[in-house]
Motif scaffolding. Structure first.
Motif, PDB file in Angstrom:
ATOM      1  N   THR A 136       0.838  -1.198   0.000  1.00 21.03           N
ATOM      2  CA  THR A 136       0.000   0.000   0.000  1.00 21.03           C
ATOM      3  C   THR A 136       0.871   1.245   0.000  1.00 21.03           C
ATOM      4  OG1 THR A 136      -0.126   0.064   2.420  1.00 21.03           O
ATOM      5  CG2 THR A 136      -1.856  -1.159   1.264  1.00 21.03           C
ATOM      6  N   VAL A 140      -3.668   3.976  -2.444  1.00 27.17           N
ATOM      7  CA  VAL A 140      -3.639   2.914  -3.451  1.00 27.17           C
ATOM      8  C   VAL A 140      -3.022   1.662  -2.847  1.00 27.17           C
ATOM      9  CG1 VAL A 140      -3.492   4.549  -5.358  1.00 27.17           C
ATOM     10  CG2 VAL A 140      -1.388   3.593  -4.402  1.00 27.17           C
ATOM     11  N   GLN A 142      -1.851  -2.605  -4.082  1.00 29.73           N
ATOM     12  CA  GLN A 142      -1.794  -3.678  -5.066  1.00 29.73           C
ATOM     13  C   GLN A 142      -1.603  -4.992  -4.317  1.00 29.73           C
ATOM     14  OE1 GLN A 142       1.451  -2.840  -7.725  1.00 29.73           O
ATOM     15  NE2 GLN A 142       3.033  -3.377  -6.245  1.00 29.73           N
ATOM     16  N   SER A 164      -3.389 -10.330  -9.991  1.00 30.92           N
ATOM     17  CA  SER A 164      -2.799  -9.044  -9.627  1.00 30.92           C
ATOM     18  C   SER A 164      -3.957  -8.059  -9.521  1.00 30.92           C
ATOM     19  CB  SER A 164      -1.798  -8.594 -10.697  1.00 30.92           C
ATOM     20  OG  SER A 164      -1.314  -7.304 -10.413  1.00 30.92           O
ATOM     21  N   GLN A 166      -5.511  -4.364  -8.269  1.00 30.50           N
ATOM     22  CA  GLN A 166      -5.232  -2.972  -7.911  1.00 30.50           C
ATOM     23  C   GLN A 166      -6.478  -2.379  -7.247  1.00 30.50           C
ATOM     24  OE1 GLN A 166      -4.241  -4.204 -11.174  1.00 30.50           O
ATOM     25  NE2 GLN A 166      -2.414  -4.646  -9.972  1.00 30.50           N
TER      26      GLN A 166
END
Length: 201
Positions: A136, A140, A142, A164, A166
């Motif tokens: 993080t 944001v 991921q 993956s 987001q």
């Protein structure tokens, strides 16, 4: 010749100025109306209302993501699924077919609902995480998350791979912005650190 043309153009311009001076004052041109920029629309207004517990943290939104697509053959709660994704989100597979051709296939949320919905209506499907690595920064995040897919709970997995994912936080909730995945193959095994759940032998 160029001089004559220039002189003619200059004279014409002076005549227009003189004529304008002798004519009654024209009413000033109405300035074009400027449209006010519209404030950005709240993304929450564009999707079904989420379950508050689904979107309060990274862990809960990931759990909801796997939970909502898993189950026996039949309809899924697609409005719950839609509520997890930021408008404009994408779900993209990047895999290799039996002939060795790589295919990158982006889908919209609605495209996934249409494609997967038909399959889930006829087949049981259960997907669960194996190992998740979360990073993080500010608002944001991921997540690199290995997964295993089964046709029924308790069965051996028929597929494994890595998602993956987001995500973004808007100050009120977490959103899934995109998911990109590839499946495990003989020439593409899961890395050891993603292949076994922590604590498993």
């Amino acid at each position: 010749m160029k001089f004559k043309l220039l002189t003619f153009a200059t004279a014409l311009s002076l005549c227009n100025v003189a004529a304008a001076a002798q004519s009654p004052a024209a009413s000033p041109a109405t300035p074009p109306q400027q449209t006010q920029p519209k404030p950005p629309q709240d993304p929450s207004a564009q999707v079904p209302a989420p379950r508050p517990d689904d979107v309060k943290s990274i862990d809960t939104i990931l759990a909801a993501l796997y939970n909502v697509i898993s189950g026996p053959a039949g309809e899924r709660d697609w409005n719950r699924f839609r509520s997890l994704f930021l408008p404009g989100a994408t779900l993209t597979s990047a895999g290799k077919d039996r002939e060795g051709n790589i295919h990158v296939r982006p889908r919209t949320v609605e495209g996934y609902v249409t494609g997967a919905g038909g399959y889930f209506a006829q087949h049981g499907f259960f997907e669960s995480p194996i190992v998740s690595r979360v990073q993080t920064f500010g608002n944001v995040a991921q997540v690199f998350c290995s997964y295993e897919s089964r046709g029924a709970a308790g069965e051996a997995p028929f597929a494994r791979g890595i998602n993956s994912i987001q995500l973004a936080h808007d100050g009120k909730r977490w959103w899934v912005v995109s998911i990109l995945w590839d499946e495990e193959r003989p020439d593409n095994p899961l890395p050891k650190e993603f292949a076994v759940k922590p604590g498993s032998k």
